[in-house]
Design an enzyme around this catalytic site. Sequence first.
Site, PDB file in Angstrom:
ATOM      1  N   THR A 231       0.739  -1.177  -0.107  1.00 56.45           N
ATOM      2  CA  THR A 231       0.006  -0.125  -0.006  1.00 56.45           C
ATOM      3  C   THR A 231       0.805   1.386  -0.237  1.00 56.45           C
ATOM      4  O   THR A 231       0.670   2.109  -0.772  1.00 56.45           O
ATOM      5  CB  THR A 231      -0.735   0.077   1.126  1.00 56.45           C
ATOM      6  OG1 THR A 231      -1.474  -1.287   1.218  1.00 56.45           O
ATOM      7  CG2 THR A 231      -1.811   1.191   1.267  1.00 56.45           C
TER       8      THR A 231
ATOM      9  N   HIS B 127      -5.649   0.308  -7.536  1.00 59.60           N
ATOM     10  CA  HIS B 127      -6.078  -0.111  -6.777  1.00 59.60           C
ATOM     11  C   HIS B 127      -6.382  -1.834  -7.065  1.00 59.60           C
ATOM     12  O   HIS B 127      -6.457  -1.849  -8.311  1.00 59.60           O
ATOM     13  CB  HIS B 127      -7.618   0.457  -6.585  1.00 59.60           C
ATOM     14  CG  HIS B 127      -8.402  -0.437  -5.834  1.00 59.60           C
ATOM     15  ND1 HIS B 127      -8.518  -0.463  -4.347  1.00 59.60           N
ATOM     16  CD2 HIS B 127      -9.288  -1.507  -6.253  1.00 59.60           C
ATOM     17  CE1 HIS B 127      -9.275  -1.132  -3.947  1.00 59.60           C
ATOM     18  NE2 HIS B 127      -9.895  -2.044  -4.998  1.00 59.60           N
TER      19      HIS B 127
HETATM   20  P1  DAT Z   1      -4.878  -0.901  -0.668  1.00 63.46           P
HETATM   21  O1  DAT Z   1      -5.161   0.035  -1.391  1.00 63.46           O
HETATM   22  O2  DAT Z   1      -3.212  -1.475  -0.543  1.00 63.46           O
HETATM   23  O3  DAT Z   1      -5.604  -2.119  -0.474  1.00 63.46           O
HETATM   24  P2  DAT Z   1      -5.987   0.134   1.800  1.00 63.46           P
HETATM   25  O4  DAT Z   1      -7.358  -0.419   1.259  1.00 63.46           O
HETATM   26  O5  DAT Z   1      -5.751  -0.045   3.113  1.00 63.46           O
HETATM   27  O6  DAT Z   1      -4.762  -0.293   0.969  1.00 63.46           O
HETATM   28  O7  DAT Z   1      -6.139   1.664   1.774  1.00 63.46           O
HETATM   29  C1  DAT Z   1      -6.768   2.436   0.352  1.00 63.46           C
HETATM   30  C2  DAT Z   1      -5.966   3.542   0.154  1.00 63.46           C
HETATM   31  O8  DAT Z   1      -6.034   4.374   1.087  1.00 63.46           O
HETATM   32  C3  DAT Z   1      -4.456   3.087  -0.212  1.00 63.46           C
HETATM   33  O9  DAT Z   1      -4.223   2.594  -1.492  1.00 63.46           O
HETATM   34  C4  DAT Z   1      -3.755   4.421   0.074  1.00 63.46           C
HETATM   35  C5  DAT Z   1      -4.579   4.900   1.100  1.00 63.46           C
HETATM   36  N1  DAT Z   1      -3.833   4.921   2.363  1.00 63.46           N
HETATM   37  C6  DAT Z   1      -4.009   3.934   3.105  1.00 63.46           C
HETATM   38  N2  DAT Z   1      -3.290   3.969   4.321  1.00 63.46           N
HETATM   39  C7  DAT Z   1      -2.721   5.188   4.416  1.00 63.46           C
HETATM   40  C8  DAT Z   1      -2.115   6.053   5.023  1.00 63.46           C
HETATM   41  N3  DAT Z   1      -1.564   5.521   6.135  1.00 63.46           N
HETATM   42  N4  DAT Z   1      -1.599   7.445   4.611  1.00 63.46           N
HETATM   43  C9  DAT Z   1      -2.130   7.824   3.603  1.00 63.46           C
HETATM   44  N5  DAT Z   1      -3.105   7.167   2.811  1.00 63.46           N
HETATM   45  C10 DAT Z   1      -3.127   5.906   2.843  1.00 63.46           C
HETATM   46 MG    MG Z   2      -7.803  -2.157  -0.021  1.00 65.12          MG
END
Ligand code: DAT
Ligand code: MG
Length: 170
Positions: free
Chosen positions: A99, A127
Amino acid sequence: MGAEQATLVLIKPDGLKKSLTGNILTRLSETKLEIVAAKIAKVSKELATQHYVHLQDKPFFEELICYLMGELHSRRKVMAMVYWGEDAINKVRALAGATNPEEADPVSIRGAYGRITTKGVYENVIHASSNEQEAQREIQLWFGPDEIIVDLYPSKEIIAKEVKQRVWVK
Ligand code: DAT
Ligand code: MG
């Protein structure tokens, strides 16, 4: 051998702005999965909010929604696709990378092309659905049954009365 699965892939606005579509599709073709739906979609606030509904309480939520809507890249669109085949979810996640683009394997898509903005937004280019339940929810959010060329989930035919739709002027 895993079972056949469907997974949602979005090329996010930074991926489109950086002209990465071809590179990303080439990388994803390594999986030998099939693309069973694809479109360029405008992203409304409602759609972005529903897509990331599980992150509503996070401090970065508002910025994340603006990012997905294309407001940070003056491109209000994403490319949405459904990839289908054996173990599709893990295969696409593995190529996408972690991520956080700074922590992602540098040969992964996010590691190669992503960045963290000074405001802390993870601009991670694509995504990819994280599990089967999320994949179904996300695919049904982004696509209708007639936009997908295989039958993934139960659907029904309805006769819709007084549906407002845009047609070509002839
Ligand atoms: P992924 O896209 O790997 O499934 P996720 O569903 O936990 O990850 O989060 C969705 C999106 O949110 C991710 O692509 C980027 C953003 N994101 C996640 N954690 C973050 C953070 N700690 N700071 C900033 N953006 C974040
Ligand atoms: Mg996700």
